[in-house]
Design a protein around this motif. Structure first.
Motif, PDB file in Angstrom:
ATOM      1  N   TRP A 100      -2.940  11.443   0.981  1.00 42.37           N
ATOM      2  CA  TRP A 100      -3.687  10.451   0.191  1.00 42.37           C
ATOM      3  C   TRP A 100      -3.092  10.303  -1.205  1.00 42.37           C
ATOM      4  O   TRP A 100      -2.706   9.204  -1.622  1.00 42.37           O
ATOM      5  N   PHE A 101      -3.025  11.413  -1.933  1.00 43.42           N
ATOM      6  CA  PHE A 101      -2.530  11.348  -3.306  1.00 43.42           C
ATOM      7  C   PHE A 101      -1.030  11.080  -3.360  1.00 43.42           C
ATOM      8  O   PHE A 101      -0.531  10.555  -4.369  1.00 43.42           O
ATOM      9  N   GLY A 102      -0.299  11.417  -2.288  1.00 38.31           N
ATOM     10  CA  GLY A 102       1.131  11.138  -2.271  1.00 38.31           C
ATOM     11  C   GLY A 102       1.430   9.655  -2.329  1.00 38.31           C
ATOM     12  O   GLY A 102       2.501   9.242  -2.799  1.00 38.31           O
ATOM     13  N   ARG A 103       0.496   8.832  -1.867  1.00 39.61           N
ATOM     14  CA  ARG A 103       0.678   7.375  -1.918  1.00 39.61           C
ATOM     15  C   ARG A 103       0.421   6.810  -3.307  1.00 39.61           C
ATOM     16  O   ARG A 103       0.728   5.654  -3.576  1.00 39.61           O
ATOM     17  N   ALA A 104      -0.184   7.605  -4.195  1.00 43.42           N
ATOM     18  CA  ALA A 104      -0.563   7.115  -5.526  1.00 43.42           C
ATOM     19  C   ALA A 104       0.573   7.182  -6.529  1.00 43.42           C
ATOM     20  O   ALA A 104       0.427   6.697  -7.658  1.00 43.42           O
ATOM     21  N   GLY A 105       1.686   7.787  -6.141  1.00 43.29           N
ATOM     22  CA  GLY A 105       2.816   7.868  -7.062  1.00 43.29           C
ATOM     23  C   GLY A 105       2.472   8.662  -8.307  1.00 43.29           C
ATOM     24  O   GLY A 105       1.928   9.767  -8.241  1.00 43.29           O
ATOM     25  N   THR A 106       2.745   8.069  -9.468  1.00 43.25           N
ATOM     26  CA  THR A 106       2.478   8.742 -10.743  1.00 43.25           C
ATOM     27  C   THR A 106       1.216   8.215 -11.437  1.00 43.25           C
ATOM     28  O   THR A 106       1.001   8.487 -12.612  1.00 43.25           O
ATOM     29  N   CYS A 107       0.371   7.473 -10.712  1.00 45.57           N
ATOM     30  CA  CYS A 107      -0.860   6.934 -11.298  1.00 45.57           C
ATOM     31  C   CYS A 107      -1.833   8.063 -11.645  1.00 45.57           C
ATOM     32  O   CYS A 107      -1.853   9.102 -10.991  1.00 45.57           O
ATOM     33  N   PRO A 108      -2.681   7.871 -12.662  1.00 43.95           N
ATOM     34  CA  PRO A 108      -3.737   8.851 -12.951  1.00 43.95           C
ATOM     35  C   PRO A 108      -4.690   8.976 -11.770  1.00 43.95           C
ATOM     36  O   PRO A 108      -5.055   7.976 -11.149  1.00 43.95           O
ATOM     37  N   LEU A 109      -5.119  10.194 -11.463  1.00 39.84           N
ATOM     38  CA  LEU A 109      -5.898  10.474 -10.271  1.00 39.84           C
ATOM     39  C   LEU A 109      -7.319  10.913 -10.596  1.00 39.84           C
ATOM     40  O   LEU A 109      -7.571  11.500 -11.650  1.00 39.84           O
ATOM     41  N   SER A 110      -8.230  10.638  -9.647  1.00 40.35           N
ATOM     42  CA  SER A 110      -9.615  11.099  -9.719  1.00 40.35           C
ATOM     43  C   SER A 110      -9.913  11.889  -8.449  1.00 40.35           C
ATOM     44  O   SER A 110      -9.788  11.366  -7.344  1.00 40.35           O
ATOM     45  N   CYS A 123      -3.042  -4.901  10.572  1.00 39.53           N
ATOM     46  CA  CYS A 123      -1.745  -5.347  11.066  1.00 39.53           C
ATOM     47  C   CYS A 123      -0.661  -4.608  10.301  1.00 39.53           C
ATOM     48  O   CYS A 123      -0.923  -3.964   9.281  1.00 39.53           O
ATOM     49  N   LYS A 124       0.576  -4.696  10.803  1.00 40.70           N
ATOM     50  CA  LYS A 124       1.675  -3.967  10.176  1.00 40.70           C
ATOM     51  C   LYS A 124       1.916  -4.452   8.750  1.00 40.70           C
ATOM     52  O   LYS A 124       2.203  -3.654   7.836  1.00 40.70           O
ATOM     53  N   LEU A 125       1.800  -5.776   8.517  1.00 36.83           N
ATOM     54  CA  LEU A 125       2.028  -6.308   7.183  1.00 36.83           C
ATOM     55  C   LEU A 125       1.040  -5.710   6.192  1.00 36.83           C
ATOM     56  O   LEU A 125       1.430  -5.239   5.118  1.00 36.83           O
ATOM     57  N   TRP A 126      -0.242  -5.713   6.544  1.00 35.74           N
ATOM     58  CA  TRP A 126      -1.255  -5.175   5.628  1.00 35.74           C
ATOM     59  C   TRP A 126      -1.097  -3.673   5.451  1.00 35.74           C
ATOM     60  O   TRP A 126      -1.323  -3.139   4.374  1.00 35.74           O
ATOM     61  N   ARG A 127      -0.723  -2.996   6.523  1.00 34.08           N
ATOM     62  CA  ARG A 127      -0.514  -1.557   6.411  1.00 34.08           C
ATOM     63  C   ARG A 127       0.607  -1.260   5.406  1.00 34.08           C
ATOM     64  O   ARG A 127       0.473  -0.392   4.550  1.00 34.08           O
ATOM     65  N   ASP A 128       1.713  -2.013   5.522  1.00 30.81           N
ATOM     66  CA  ASP A 128       2.846  -1.790   4.620  1.00 30.81           C
ATOM     67  C   ASP A 128       2.453  -2.086   3.168  1.00 30.81           C
ATOM     68  O   ASP A 128       2.843  -1.352   2.254  1.00 30.81           O
ATOM     69  N   ILE A 129       1.673  -3.155   2.972  1.00 35.50           N
ATOM     70  CA  ILE A 129       1.260  -3.505   1.611  1.00 35.50           C
ATOM     71  C   ILE A 129       0.326  -2.436   1.051  1.00 35.50           C
ATOM     72  O   ILE A 129       0.465  -2.010  -0.108  1.00 35.50           O
ATOM     73  N   ALA A 130      -0.620  -1.979   1.883  1.00 35.70           N
ATOM     74  CA  ALA A 130      -1.564  -0.951   1.418  1.00 35.70           C
ATOM     75  C   ALA A 130      -0.843   0.341   1.055  1.00 35.70           C
ATOM     76  O   ALA A 130      -1.130   0.968   0.028  1.00 35.70           O
ATOM     77  N   LEU A 131       0.093   0.755   1.892  1.00 34.06           N
ATOM     78  CA  LEU A 131       0.809   2.010   1.641  1.00 34.06           C
ATOM     79  C   LEU A 131       1.726   1.914   0.430  1.00 34.06           C
ATOM     80  O   LEU A 131       2.076   2.945  -0.164  1.00 34.06           O
ATOM     81  N   SER A 132       2.093   0.709   0.037  1.00 35.04           N
ATOM     82  CA  SER A 132       2.978   0.534  -1.122  1.00 35.04           C
ATOM     83  C   SER A 132       2.208   0.090  -2.367  1.00 35.04           C
ATOM     84  O   SER A 132       2.813  -0.386  -3.331  1.00 35.04           O
TER      85      SER A 132
END
Length: 474
Positions: free
Chosen positions: A127-137, A89-98
């Motif tokens: 994909w990684f653009g949604r991670a912000g400044t978090c450490p990546l794998s 749903c749109k709500l879950w999509r928005d939460i996941a993307l944020s």
């Protein structure tokens, strides 16, 4: 009244009715929306959770990261977290993307992808653009004969996200590494690096590999893993913080090189292979001041073993036989310099030249001992020495004892020794656990008296496992 005036009056009435009906429809729609919201709150209470709680639930739904050398089909999958949250749903999509932490781990199976390099690069960036400044794998798995497909996207990812990459796993053809070897970083956050070259034997005219200096600018690199034909000296990397190395196939000179160069190396797990130039002479001494855990399989005559000095070694595990007299001599020479600090010793195969004196003279501080010994003469001598009533100074701190792939015909000395270890004083420890693992596929029957003796030890607080590895008969 004229006809025109009558029509205009009726049209005005119709317009007024439309306005009234629209107003009533708006009011009814508002009531309906309110009722639907209340109903959703009852039927789907998760929809009313605060976004931060929903976000935390999403994080707990993430599947475990696939291991680099194990097959995975179609990962990441649309039917798994986090991608599935975009489709509910749109709500879950928005939460996941944020929720940046949902997008920090990406494993690509290049064989599964049906897209060109540009599209692959865009997908990774999304994909990684949604991670912000978090450490990546970032993990990539290839297949044989791919003609370096994905090299541009991999190189672009390393360049774009180098400041945030904490873990990199690459299982690729040599052509991929040749395409990215000109990039030197820096990788300021990189802590874990895993490399596999599963196709090296199949690649025609494979060159002598030396990928320099791809990962040399990674000051926080602490863990290295080399599997499937990849070896340590093929790559350049920083030794400053290196604390753990796993190497599936390690030439002797690579092993010694790492021990010598990685000043803070604490754990080393490897298989010593026959390859290597053996550039070290008998007069050389190689010291690993911080190496505390060594698990290795000496699949060759490893003469250089006696050159090692490991003053901090606490855990030693052997995974192969040491039967050659010369090899056994080198191992004893190694123990003479490195075993005084040992607390755990494990040999997964029988060492036919092993003597009980080893433990009395070379490993007096052991707390854990795990052996494969079938010889009754050895076992009789060992349990005789283990009897605290007769030899209180023999392995006084032993807390865990395991014998694998063996059966005993020396029950009286064994039970006497084990019973003596159920009590201790300030200078010694109790034996907390004893395991006798029967040979695989061998079925045995415990005599009632024997089983009763073991249960007596259990009643005195000792953990007992007697039987096949998967099930204790006690």
């Amino acid at each position: 009244m004229s006809v025109h005036a009558d029509l205009r009056a009726r049209l005005a009435e119709a317009d007024a009715s439309i306005v009234e009906l629209k107003s009533r429809l708006t009011a009814v729609e508002a009531v309906r929306q309110q009722l639907q919201s209340q109903l959703d709150g009852i039927v789907y209470p998760v929809a009313n959770l605060p976004p931060e709680i929903t976000s935390n639930i999403f994080l707990r739904c993430l599947p475990p990261s696939p291991e680099l050398n194990k097959p995975v089909k179609g990962y990441p999958r649309m039917s798994q977290a986090p991608l599935i949250f975009l489709r509910i749903c749109k709500l879950w999509r928005d939460i996941a993307l944020s929720t940046p932490r949902l997008w920090v781990d990406l494993l690509l199976s290049l064989e599964e992808l049906e897209m060109d390099e540009d599209e692959l690069e865009r997908r990774i960036a999304d994909w990684f653009g949604r991670a912000g400044t978090c450490p990546l794998s970032f993990s990539v798995r290839g297949w044989m004969g791919m003609d370096a497909f994905g090299s541009d996207a991999i190189s672009a990812t390393l360049r774009s996200y180098a400041p945030h990459l904490q873990s990199i796993c690459l299982q690729l053809e040599t052509a991929h590494f040749e395409a990215i070897e000109d990039f030197t970083g820096p990788f300021p956050m990189l802590e874990n690096l895993a490399v596999a070259l599963p196709f090296l034997d199949e690649e025609a005219d494979s060159p002598m590999l030396n990928f320099q200096p791809t990962f040399s600018n990674a000051p926080r690199l602490s863990q290295l893993s080399f599997t499937e034909e990849a070896t340590p000296t093929m790559f350049s990397y920083s030794f400053d913080a290196l604390s753990k190395v796993t190497c599936e196939s390690c030439p002797p000179d690579d092993f010694l090189f790492l021990v010598e160069c990685a000043s803070f190396l604490g754990e080393f797990e490897c298989t010593i292979e026959e390859d290597g130039m053996y550039e070290y002479s008998d007069s050389d001494v190689i010291t690993g001041d911080h190496l505390h855990t060594l698990h290795f399989m000496p699949n060759c005559y490893f003469h250089s073993l006696q050159l090692l000095r490991l003053p901090a070694l606490r855990n030693l595990r052997l995974s192969e036989d040491i039967d050659n007299p010369d090899e056994n001599h080198d191992f004893l020479a190694f123990l003479a310099h490195s075993s005084a600090s040992l607390r755990s010793f494990s040999a997964e195969r029988e060492i036919t030249t092993l003597t009980v004196d080893w433990f009395a003279t070379s490993m007096p501080g052991l707390t854990e001992l795990d052996l494969c010994q079938e010889d009754d003469d050895f076992l009789l001598e060992f349990f005789t020495m283990l009897d605290r009533a007769q030899n209180p100074g023999f392995l006084p701190h032993l807390q865990s004892l395991t014998f694998r792939d063996c059966t005993f015909s020396i029950e009286a000395p064994m039970f006497s020794a084990l019973s003596s270890r159920t009590t201790a004083d300030d200078q010694s420890s109790i034996l907390e656990s004893f395991r006798q693992i029967w040979p695989k596929g061998e079925y045995m029957v415990l005599e009632d008296a024997t089983a009763a003796s073991f249960r007596g030890l259990v009643e005195r607080g000792m953990k007992i496992h007697v039987g096949p590895a998967h099930r204790s008969r006690i």
